[in-house]
Design an enzyme around this catalytic site. Structure first.
Site, PDB file in Angstrom:
ATOM      1  N   PHE A   1       1.183 -32.439 -22.206  1.00 26.37           N
ATOM      2  CA  PHE A   1       0.966 -31.459 -20.849  1.00 26.37           C
ATOM      3  C   PHE A   1      -0.140 -30.336 -21.396  1.00 26.37           C
ATOM      4  O   PHE A   1       0.004 -29.461 -22.364  1.00 26.37           O
ATOM      5  CB  PHE A   1       2.297 -30.872 -20.559  1.00 26.37           C
ATOM      6  CG  PHE A   1       2.244 -30.163 -19.288  1.00 26.37           C
ATOM      7  CD1 PHE A   1       2.173 -30.722 -18.118  1.00 26.37           C
ATOM      8  CD2 PHE A   1       1.767 -28.668 -19.333  1.00 26.37           C
ATOM      9  CE1 PHE A   1       1.841 -29.969 -16.899  1.00 26.37           C
ATOM     10  CE2 PHE A   1       1.679 -28.170 -17.990  1.00 26.37           C
ATOM     11  CZ  PHE A   1       1.595 -28.831 -16.884  1.00 26.37           C
TER      12      PHE A   1
ATOM     13  N   ASP B   1      -3.496 -27.520 -28.727  1.00 24.16           N
ATOM     14  CA  ASP B   1      -2.935 -26.894 -27.608  1.00 24.16           C
ATOM     15  C   ASP B   1      -1.559 -26.036 -27.990  1.00 24.16           C
ATOM     16  O   ASP B   1      -0.416 -26.836 -28.175  1.00 24.16           O
ATOM     17  CB  ASP B   1      -2.486 -27.967 -26.620  1.00 24.16           C
ATOM     18  CG  ASP B   1      -1.979 -26.882 -25.252  1.00 24.16           C
ATOM     19  OD1 ASP B   1      -1.327 -26.058 -25.465  1.00 24.16           O
ATOM     20  OD2 ASP B   1      -1.980 -27.738 -24.170  1.00 24.16           O
TER      21      ASP B   1
ATOM     22  N   LYS C   1       1.101 -18.203 -22.580  1.00 24.73           N
ATOM     23  CA  LYS C   1       2.624 -18.171 -22.668  1.00 24.73           C
ATOM     24  C   LYS C   1       2.946 -16.610 -23.056  1.00 24.73           C
ATOM     25  O   LYS C   1       2.669 -15.809 -22.516  1.00 24.73           O
ATOM     26  CB  LYS C   1       3.098 -19.150 -23.335  1.00 24.73           C
ATOM     27  CG  LYS C   1       2.841 -20.668 -22.829  1.00 24.73           C
ATOM     28  CD  LYS C   1       4.083 -20.825 -21.612  1.00 24.73           C
ATOM     29  CE  LYS C   1       3.810 -22.381 -21.031  1.00 24.73           C
ATOM     30  NZ  LYS C   1       4.459 -22.441 -19.844  1.00 24.73           N
TER      31      LYS C   1
HETATM   32  N1  PLP Z   1      -0.488 -26.488 -22.194  1.00 22.55           N
HETATM   33  C1  PLP Z   1       0.709 -26.458 -22.598  1.00 22.55           C
HETATM   34  C2  PLP Z   1       1.244 -27.201 -23.833  1.00 22.55           C
HETATM   35  C3  PLP Z   1       1.736 -26.027 -21.683  1.00 22.55           C
HETATM   36  O1  PLP Z   1       3.106 -26.290 -22.090  1.00 22.55           O
HETATM   37  C4  PLP Z   1       1.280 -25.473 -20.419  1.00 22.55           C
HETATM   38  C5  PLP Z   1       2.181 -25.163 -19.559  1.00 22.55           C
HETATM   39  O2  PLP Z   1       3.460 -24.946 -19.522  1.00 22.55           O
HETATM   40  C6  PLP Z   1      -0.101 -25.478 -20.318  1.00 22.55           C
HETATM   41  C7  PLP Z   1      -0.654 -25.921 -21.218  1.00 22.55           C
HETATM   42  C8  PLP Z   1      -0.454 -25.043 -19.156  1.00 22.55           C
HETATM   43  O3  PLP Z   1      -0.379 -23.591 -19.086  1.00 22.55           O
HETATM   44  P1  PLP Z   1      -0.595 -22.588 -17.860  1.00 22.55           P
HETATM   45  O4  PLP Z   1       0.729 -23.119 -16.754  1.00 22.55           O
HETATM   46  O5  PLP Z   1      -0.468 -21.175 -18.308  1.00 22.55           O
HETATM   47  O6  PLP Z   1      -2.017 -22.729 -17.307  1.00 22.55           O
END
Ligand code: PLP
Length: 397
Positions: free
Chosen positions: A138, A223, A252
């Site tokens: 994700f 990520d 986050k």
């Molecule tokens: N990357 C990871 C691992 C995530 O868990 C998330 C969101 O849950 C994102 C990217 C996307 O972040 P945002 O919702 O702040 O765009």
């Protein structure tokens, strides 16, 4: 307003991308939140890993109040003092050398994807542009980041996806090796797949990706939107594995509750993002960076990554004891630090709903995994309280 009134207004005026929501939360303090009808909940969802410091941490609240009275926003055409301080604080605590600020995890990953392509075109091979990502990953909801997110359910209806992404199963080094070709420029991976089901890589997997990147002149992108800021037991998740990426993305809990993201990398790679190549109007504005300085300082000074390790182990032990008690319902417990998944043999959604009804916020992911992302400030008492609620619910199944 009470819950029913908030729900009625929200349902009428807000596009229904989140479906029917379970609660209207109006107040938070530490590890607890209260709904609009006054009911209290223990928060083991933690704003989906945003509330690393719990709710309304006094240091963050004070920093926001002070900055709000001084300067809320100026353009990135000017230097911004708390932005510079935050950059130094982050860089002083890792092996990266420079950062770019944005507003979210998806934007941080967009920056990483753009930078990886640009650096590779300039320094490796003009034709290389493709990024290998992992099934069940994700990475966000923008067009490029849903494309990077190798889960068809997020693509449906938005096709065509962006060109230049290839998918392989998570935790399968051979698949990555077999997929690398003359177009490949980078590998993008989460050190733990949280949304994808709390999937923890096997020992050696991240090291193997690093070696493949080195052998093939590729960039390794982590990520760390969920895994950074102490959650895995080190300030950045990669430090807990001892495997260094070339680019890493965070968001986050960076801001202690305000929207901020960042991409960090080495200076020689960052050079490809010269003036005019990338920007974000609100990226790293005075208010959010002042909040983030307070949040990061608190995480470091209170050594919350150590607490994440200790409490993560305590939580896992408690859940394993539940597994012994309910072997037909619990298939396993997995995670690292304070990303913990209780793997059920039954549908997890009704269990998560019952947890909420009983005063515990959690979420079901990948259909049968109950996911816990509590604040890093939790203690054994909070964990006992949460596990007692889960135990009560499972005993009624
Ligand atoms: N990357 C990871 C691992 C995530 O868990 C998330 C969101 O849950 C994102 C990217 C996307 O972040 P945002 O919702 O702040 O765009």
């Amino acid at each position: 307003m009470n819950t029913a009134e908030i729900k009625e207004m929200a349902t009428k005026y807000i596009i229904n991308t989140y479906g029917e929501r379970e609660l209207a939360l109006v107040r938070g303090e530490g590890c607890y939140v209260w709904d609009a009808d006054g009911k209290k909940y223990l928060d083991f969802l933690g704003g989906l890993a945003v509330n690393g410091l719990g709710h309304c941490h006094p240091n963050v609240v004070a920093a926001i109040r002070e900055q709000a009275g001084k300067l809320l926003h100026v353009s990135n055409l000017y230097y911004i003092e708390p932005q510079a301080k935050l950059a130094k604080l982050l860089i002083d605590n890792c092996t990266m050398e420079q950062c770019f600020f944005c507003n979210s995890g998806a934007e941080a990953n967009e920056a990483a994807i753009k930078l990886a392509r640009k650096y590779t075109k300039e320094h490796v091979d003009e034709n290389r542009h493709a990024i290998i990502t992992m099934e069940d990953s994700f990475h966000g909801r923008t067009l490029a980041t849903i494309t990077a997110t190798a889960q068809p359910k997020y693509h449906k209806g938005f096709e065509p996806m962006m060109p230049g992404f290839t998918y392989v199963p998570f935790d399968d080094l051979q698949a990555v090796e077999d997929t690398i070709d003359d177009n490949t420029c980078a590998i993008l991976v989460e050190p733990i797949q949280s949304e994808g089901g709390v999937n923890v890589p096997s020992p050696g997997y991240l090291e193997g990706l690093r070696a493949l990147c080195d052998e093939n002149n590729l960039l390794l992108i982590f990520d760390e939107v969920q895994t950074a800021m102490g959650r895995l037991g080190a300030f950045f998740g990669y430090q807990s594995y001892g495997v260094e990426p070339d680019i890493l993305t965070i968001a986050k809990s960076l801001g202690g509750g305000v929207p901020i993201g960042a991409m960090l990398t080495k200076s020689h790679i960052a050079e490809s993002f010269g003036p005019g190549t990338h920007a974000a109007t609100f990226g790293g504005n005075p208010l959010v960076t002042a909040a983030a300085v307070a949040a990061v300082t608190t995480i470091l000074e209170e050594n919350l990554s150590e607490n994440a390790t200790k409490m993560g182990e305590y939580l896992v032990d408690k859940l394993l004891a539940l597994k012994d008690k309910f072997p037909e319902i619990i298939a396993g417990v997995r995670g690292r630090g304070l990303i913990v998944g209780l793997v059920l043999t039954i549908d997890g959604k009704p269990i998560a709903t019952k947890c909420i009804e009983n005063g515990l916020l959690t979420i079901c992911t990948a259909d049968h995994v109950l996911r816990f992302l509590p604040p890093l400030t939790i203690n054994e008492g909070h964990i006992n309280e949460a596990v007692a609620i889960v135990e009560k619910i499972l005993s009624e199944c």
